[in-house]
Design a protein around this motif. Sequence first.
Motif, PDB file in Angstrom:
ATOM      1  N   TYR A  11       8.667  -0.899   2.122  1.00 12.26           N
ATOM      2  CA  TYR A  11       7.748  -0.478   3.167  1.00 12.26           C
ATOM      3  C   TYR A  11       8.420  -0.626   4.528  1.00 12.26           C
ATOM      4  O   TYR A  11       9.000  -1.665   4.853  1.00 12.26           O
ATOM      5  CB  TYR A  11       6.469  -1.325   3.133  1.00 12.26           C
ATOM      6  CG  TYR A  11       5.479  -0.957   4.215  1.00 12.26           C
ATOM      7  CD1 TYR A  11       5.278  -1.789   5.315  1.00 12.26           C
ATOM      8  CD2 TYR A  11       4.765   0.227   4.151  1.00 12.26           C
ATOM      9  CE1 TYR A  11       4.363  -1.451   6.308  1.00 12.26           C
ATOM     10  CE2 TYR A  11       3.859   0.579   5.138  1.00 12.26           C
ATOM     11  CZ  TYR A  11       3.671  -0.260   6.210  1.00 12.26           C
ATOM     12  OH  TYR A  11       2.774   0.075   7.187  1.00 12.26           O
ATOM     13  N   SER A  12       8.338   0.441   5.314  1.00 16.35           N
ATOM     14  CA  SER A  12       8.863   0.416   6.672  1.00 16.35           C
ATOM     15  C   SER A  12       7.692   0.267   7.637  1.00 16.35           C
ATOM     16  O   SER A  12       6.826   1.138   7.711  1.00 16.35           O
ATOM     17  CB  SER A  12       9.626   1.707   6.980  1.00 16.35           C
ATOM     18  OG  SER A  12       9.888   1.813   8.362  1.00 16.35           O
ATOM     19  N   ALA A  13       7.662  -0.835   8.368  1.00 10.46           N
ATOM     20  CA  ALA A  13       6.569  -1.064   9.315  1.00 10.46           C
ATOM     21  C   ALA A  13       6.619  -0.061  10.457  1.00 10.46           C
ATOM     22  O   ALA A  13       5.586   0.339  10.992  1.00 10.46           O
ATOM     23  CB  ALA A  13       6.635  -2.490   9.850  1.00 10.46           C
ATOM     24  N   SER A  14       7.810   0.363  10.829  1.00 10.05           N
ATOM     25  CA  SER A  14       7.942   1.293  11.954  1.00 10.05           C
ATOM     26  C   SER A  14       7.419   2.669  11.600  1.00 10.05           C
ATOM     27  O   SER A  14       6.758   3.317  12.400  1.00 10.05           O
ATOM     28  CB  SER A  14       9.406   1.378  12.397  1.00 10.05           C
ATOM     29  OG  SER A  14      10.208   1.826  11.324  1.00 10.05           O
ATOM     30  N   SER A  15       7.724   3.155  10.418  1.00 14.46           N
ATOM     31  CA  SER A  15       7.268   4.482  10.006  1.00 14.46           C
ATOM     32  C   SER A  15       6.029   4.443   9.134  1.00 14.46           C
ATOM     33  O   SER A  15       5.436   5.487   8.840  1.00 14.46           O
ATOM     34  CB  SER A  15       8.386   5.225   9.269  1.00 14.46           C
ATOM     35  OG  SER A  15       8.717   4.544   8.063  1.00 14.46           O
ATOM     36  N   ARG A  16       5.649   3.223   8.697  1.00 11.26           N
ATOM     37  CA  ARG A  16       4.468   3.035   7.842  1.00 11.26           C
ATOM     38  C   ARG A  16       4.555   3.875   6.580  1.00 11.26           C
ATOM     39  O   ARG A  16       3.570   4.507   6.162  1.00 11.26           O
ATOM     40  CB  ARG A  16       3.188   3.348   8.612  1.00 11.26           C
ATOM     41  CG  ARG A  16       2.956   2.457   9.818  1.00 11.26           C
ATOM     42  CD  ARG A  16       1.640   2.746  10.500  1.00 11.26           C
ATOM     43  NE  ARG A  16       1.448   1.908  11.675  1.00 11.26           N
ATOM     44  CZ  ARG A  16       0.371   1.948  12.455  1.00 11.26           C
ATOM     45  NH1 ARG A  16      -0.615   2.777  12.179  1.00 11.26           N
ATOM     46  NH2 ARG A  16       0.275   1.151  13.503  1.00 11.26           N
ATOM     47  N   THR A  17       5.730   3.899   5.991  1.00 10.74           N
ATOM     48  CA  THR A  17       5.918   4.650   4.750  1.00 10.74           C
ATOM     49  C   THR A  17       6.693   3.810   3.748  1.00 10.74           C
ATOM     50  O   THR A  17       7.391   2.858   4.116  1.00 10.74           O
ATOM     51  CB  THR A  17       6.698   5.947   5.007  1.00 10.74           C
ATOM     52  OG1 THR A  17       7.962   5.628   5.588  1.00 10.74           O
ATOM     53  CG2 THR A  17       5.937   6.886   5.934  1.00 10.74           C
ATOM     54  N   LEU A  18       6.553   4.188   2.496  1.00 11.69           N
ATOM     55  CA  LEU A  18       7.369   3.619   1.442  1.00 11.69           C
ATOM     56  C   LEU A  18       8.536   4.560   1.194  1.00 11.69           C
ATOM     57  O   LEU A  18       8.352   5.768   1.041  1.00 11.69           O
ATOM     58  CB  LEU A  18       6.556   3.469   0.161  1.00 11.69           C
ATOM     59  CG  LEU A  18       5.481   2.377   0.147  1.00 11.69           C
ATOM     60  CD1 LEU A  18       4.589   2.522  -1.076  1.00 11.69           C
ATOM     61  CD2 LEU A  18       6.134   1.001   0.173  1.00 11.69           C
TER      62      LEU A  18
END
Length: 134
Positions: free
Chosen positions: A105-112
Amino acid sequence: QVQLVESGGDSVQSGGSLRLSCAASGITDSRYCMGWFRQAPGKEREGVASIDSYGGATNYADAVKGRFTISQDNAMNTLYLQMNSLKPEDTAMYYCASGLRILYYSASSRTLSCSVKAPDYKRWGQGTQVTVSS
């Protein structure tokens, strides 16, 4: 047996573009991660970009964001890396790799998305050389 064969490397001038291809065969999983990595002489291998073969989510190293685009043609079992606005520091041997579908999970892009960390990938191609001159 998984085989990955890269092509498309060349010598270009700064500001130029190249498209790398990686022909994949023998991958039996329907869901997996694919990535592009590079290694310059005297430096460690670094991740460039990754793509989730199932969901299509992409992930890029900060050094190439906005300049490189990873894509895949599942029908042709081919992975691509479109490289624009090339810089001398992009000079390296470029490798494609495949691995299990492990998403982060990328907190910056909010994607997996798949990682761009080499230990997460188990199968590697032989590489294709990209040289960018100033």
